[in-house]
Design a protein around this motif. Sequence first.
Motif, PDB file in Angstrom:
ATOM      1  N   ILE A   1       0.866  -1.170   0.000  1.00  0.00           N
ATOM      2  CA  ILE A   1       0.000   0.000   0.000  1.00  0.00           C
ATOM      3  C   ILE A   1       0.904   1.222   0.000  1.00  0.00           C
ATOM      4  O   ILE A   1       1.755   1.371   0.878  1.00  0.00           O
ATOM      5  CB  ILE A   1      -0.929   0.023   1.227  1.00  0.00           C
ATOM      6  N   LEU A   2       0.706   2.095  -0.994  1.00  0.00           N
ATOM      7  CA  LEU A   2       1.540   3.293  -1.115  1.00  0.00           C
ATOM      8  C   LEU A   2       3.020   2.941  -1.042  1.00  0.00           C
ATOM      9  O   LEU A   2       3.791   3.551  -0.320  1.00  0.00           O
ATOM     10  CB  LEU A   2       1.159   4.320  -0.048  1.00  0.00           C
ATOM     11  N   SER A   3       3.403   1.905  -1.753  1.00  0.00           N
ATOM     12  CA  SER A   3       4.789   1.425  -1.845  1.00  0.00           C
ATOM     13  C   SER A   3       5.333   0.875  -0.529  1.00  0.00           C
ATOM     14  O   SER A   3       6.537   0.717  -0.378  1.00  0.00           O
ATOM     15  CB  SER A   3       5.717   2.536  -2.362  1.00  0.00           C
ATOM     16  N   THR A   4       4.473   0.593   0.431  1.00  0.00           N
ATOM     17  CA  THR A   4       4.888  -0.009   1.693  1.00  0.00           C
ATOM     18  C   THR A   4       4.350  -1.431   1.754  1.00  0.00           C
ATOM     19  O   THR A   4       3.153  -1.655   1.601  1.00  0.00           O
ATOM     20  CB  THR A   4       4.358   0.799   2.897  1.00  0.00           C
ATOM     21  N   SER A   5       5.217  -2.386   1.981  1.00  0.00           N
ATOM     22  CA  SER A   5       4.795  -3.784   2.093  1.00  0.00           C
ATOM     23  C   SER A   5       4.018  -3.993   3.379  1.00  0.00           C
ATOM     24  O   SER A   5       4.443  -3.540   4.442  1.00  0.00           O
ATOM     25  CB  SER A   5       6.015  -4.712   2.090  1.00  0.00           C
ATOM     26  N   ILE A   6       2.894  -4.684   3.277  1.00  0.00           N
ATOM     27  CA  ILE A   6       2.080  -5.051   4.437  1.00  0.00           C
ATOM     28  C   ILE A   6       2.205  -6.561   4.585  1.00  0.00           C
ATOM     29  O   ILE A   6       1.674  -7.322   3.788  1.00  0.00           O
ATOM     30  CB  ILE A   6       0.597  -4.645   4.253  1.00  0.00           C
ATOM     31  N   ARG A   7       2.936  -6.980   5.597  1.00  0.00           N
ATOM     32  CA  ARG A   7       3.200  -8.403   5.789  1.00  0.00           C
ATOM     33  C   ARG A   7       1.994  -9.125   6.384  1.00  0.00           C
ATOM     34  O   ARG A   7       1.194  -8.535   7.092  1.00  0.00           O
ATOM     35  CB  ARG A   7       4.395  -8.599   6.721  1.00  0.00           C
ATOM     36  N   GLN A   8       1.941 -10.414   6.095  1.00  0.00           N
ATOM     37  CA  GLN A   8       0.991 -11.324   6.723  1.00  0.00           C
ATOM     38  C   GLN A   8       1.797 -12.363   7.464  1.00  0.00           C
ATOM     39  O   GLN A   8       2.841 -12.807   6.982  1.00  0.00           O
ATOM     40  CB  GLN A   8       0.144 -12.036   5.666  1.00  0.00           C
ATOM     41  N   ASP A   9       1.301 -12.750   8.656  1.00  0.00           N
ATOM     42  CA  ASP A   9       1.994 -13.802   9.394  1.00  0.00           C
ATOM     43  C   ASP A   9       1.446 -15.170   8.993  1.00  0.00           C
ATOM     44  O   ASP A   9       0.581 -15.274   8.119  1.00  0.00           O
ATOM     45  CB  ASP A   9       1.908 -13.553  10.909  1.00  0.00           C
ATOM     46  N   ALA A  10       1.946 -16.198   9.612  1.00  0.00           N
ATOM     47  CA  ALA A  10       1.540 -17.566   9.276  1.00  0.00           C
ATOM     48  C   ALA A  10       0.063 -17.822   9.551  1.00  0.00           C
ATOM     49  O   ALA A  10      -0.521 -18.739   8.987  1.00  0.00           O
ATOM     50  CB  ALA A  10       2.406 -18.564  10.044  1.00  0.00           C
ATOM     51  N   GLU A  11      -0.543 -17.007  10.411  1.00  0.00           N
ATOM     52  CA  GLU A  11      -1.967 -17.161  10.721  1.00  0.00           C
ATOM     53  C   GLU A  11      -2.851 -16.299   9.829  1.00  0.00           C
ATOM     54  O   GLU A  11      -4.060 -16.246  10.023  1.00  0.00           O
ATOM     55  CB  GLU A  11      -2.196 -16.829  12.190  1.00  0.00           C
ATOM     56  N   GLY A  12      -2.254 -15.590   8.879  1.00  0.00           N
ATOM     57  CA  GLY A  12      -3.015 -14.776   7.947  1.00  0.00           C
ATOM     58  C   GLY A  12      -3.341 -13.378   8.438  1.00  0.00           C
ATOM     59  O   GLY A  12      -4.073 -12.639   7.790  1.00  0.00           O
TER      60      GLY A  12
ATOM     61  N   TYR B   1      -2.512  -9.398   9.414  1.00  0.00           N
ATOM     62  CA  TYR B   1      -1.735  -8.332   8.789  1.00  0.00           C
ATOM     63  C   TYR B   1      -1.004  -7.511   9.843  1.00  0.00           C
ATOM     64  O   TYR B   1      -1.512  -7.297  10.942  1.00  0.00           O
ATOM     65  CB  TYR B   1      -2.649  -7.414   7.973  1.00  0.00           C
ATOM     66  N   SER B   2       0.151  -6.983   9.485  1.00  0.00           N
ATOM     67  CA  SER B   2       0.942  -6.162  10.392  1.00  0.00           C
ATOM     68  C   SER B   2       0.381  -4.746  10.445  1.00  0.00           C
ATOM     69  O   SER B   2       0.385  -4.027   9.440  1.00  0.00           O
ATOM     70  CB  SER B   2       2.398  -6.110   9.922  1.00  0.00           C
ATOM     71  N   LEU B   3      -0.090  -4.336  11.625  1.00  0.00           N
ATOM     72  CA  LEU B   3      -0.582  -2.967  11.776  1.00  0.00           C
ATOM     73  C   LEU B   3       0.575  -1.976  11.756  1.00  0.00           C
ATOM     74  O   LEU B   3       0.388  -0.820  11.360  1.00  0.00           O
ATOM     75  CB  LEU B   3      -1.394  -2.817  13.063  1.00  0.00           C
ATOM     76  N   SER B   4       1.765  -2.400  12.146  1.00  0.00           N
ATOM     77  CA  SER B   4       2.937  -1.520  12.058  1.00  0.00           C
ATOM     78  C   SER B   4       3.216  -1.156  10.605  1.00  0.00           C
ATOM     79  O   SER B   4       3.534   0.000  10.298  1.00  0.00           O
ATOM     80  CB  SER B   4       4.169  -2.185  12.665  1.00  0.00           C
ATOM     81  N   ASP B   5       3.076  -2.127   9.711  1.00  0.00           N
ATOM     82  CA  ASP B   5       3.272  -1.849   8.289  1.00  0.00           C
ATOM     83  C   ASP B   5       2.191  -0.901   7.773  1.00  0.00           C
ATOM     84  O   ASP B   5       2.482   0.008   6.984  1.00  0.00           O
ATOM     85  CB  ASP B   5       3.258  -3.140   7.484  1.00  0.00           C
ATOM     86  N   CYS B   6       0.954  -1.095   8.211  1.00  0.00           N
ATOM     87  CA  CYS B   6      -0.137  -0.194   7.803  1.00  0.00           C
ATOM     88  C   CYS B   6       0.144   1.223   8.304  1.00  0.00           C
ATOM     89  O   CYS B   6      -0.078   2.202   7.584  1.00  0.00           O
ATOM     90  CB  CYS B   6      -1.476  -0.682   8.347  1.00  0.00           C
ATOM     91  N   TRP B   7       0.635   1.326   9.532  1.00  0.00           N
ATOM     92  CA  TRP B   7       0.965   2.625  10.114  1.00  0.00           C
ATOM     93  C   TRP B   7       2.060   3.313   9.292  1.00  0.00           C
ATOM     94  O   TRP B   7       1.977   4.504   8.999  1.00  0.00           O
ATOM     95  CB  TRP B   7       1.394   2.438  11.571  1.00  0.00           C
ATOM     96  N   LYS B   8       3.071   2.555   8.892  1.00  0.00           N
ATOM     97  CA  LYS B   8       4.129   3.119   8.056  1.00  0.00           C
ATOM     98  C   LYS B   8       3.562   3.620   6.733  1.00  0.00           C
ATOM     99  O   LYS B   8       3.923   4.705   6.264  1.00  0.00           O
ATOM    100  CB  LYS B   8       5.222   2.085   7.801  1.00  0.00           C
ATOM    101  N   ALA B   9       2.659   2.842   6.131  1.00  0.00           N
ATOM    102  CA  ALA B   9       2.044   3.246   4.859  1.00  0.00           C
ATOM    103  C   ALA B   9       1.210   4.513   5.016  1.00  0.00           C
ATOM    104  O   ALA B   9       1.096   5.300   4.081  1.00  0.00           O
ATOM    105  CB  ALA B   9       1.173   2.111   4.310  1.00  0.00           C
ATOM    106  N   SER B  10       0.663   4.722   6.204  1.00  0.00           N
ATOM    107  CA  SER B  10      -0.195   5.892   6.427  1.00  0.00           C
ATOM    108  C   SER B  10       0.602   7.171   6.667  1.00  0.00           C
ATOM    109  O   SER B  10       0.022   8.248   6.726  1.00  0.00           O
ATOM    110  CB  SER B  10      -1.124   5.648   7.621  1.00  0.00           C
TER     111      SER B  10
END
Length: 136
Positions: free
Chosen positions: A17-28, A30-39
């Motif tokens: 999102i906006l050139s920021t990778s949003i990772r998923q863990d083994a349980e599916g 999403y990383s909110l830290s990655d979303c925060w970085k994208a924001s």
Amino acid sequence: MCRPASSGLQAGEHVSILSTSIRQDAEGRYSLSDCWKASGKDKKNQPSKWFEAEKTQEFLRVLGGDPENRATPVSLVTTGPNEGRGYWADRKAVIHYATWISADFYLTMNVSSRYKPTTTYHSGPHIPGLMCLAYP
């Protein structure tokens, strides 16, 4: 911009999102830290502030239902490798987090496979069935 990081999103992979990778863990989740970085990484929008908000706790109680029978929609990982630490959330909790940050950020994530928006808020291909996390 919301683009798949690879063909076919699988647990352990991510979206961008906006050139920021949003990772998923083994349980599916999403990383909110990655979303925060994208924001834009505004301190007032940190995942911990969202998680502590009264409305968020109310939302998570409704979303989670009975904690003995359903998975927790948000987990805080505090052990293990640094890249795996932080808040990890299911799709609905990520949507709630995005709307809490701002309408603009939510709309940036909002790429529908069900509904065609009258205004385009993104560029690039959509991820079918993901609405960049918004719809199943």
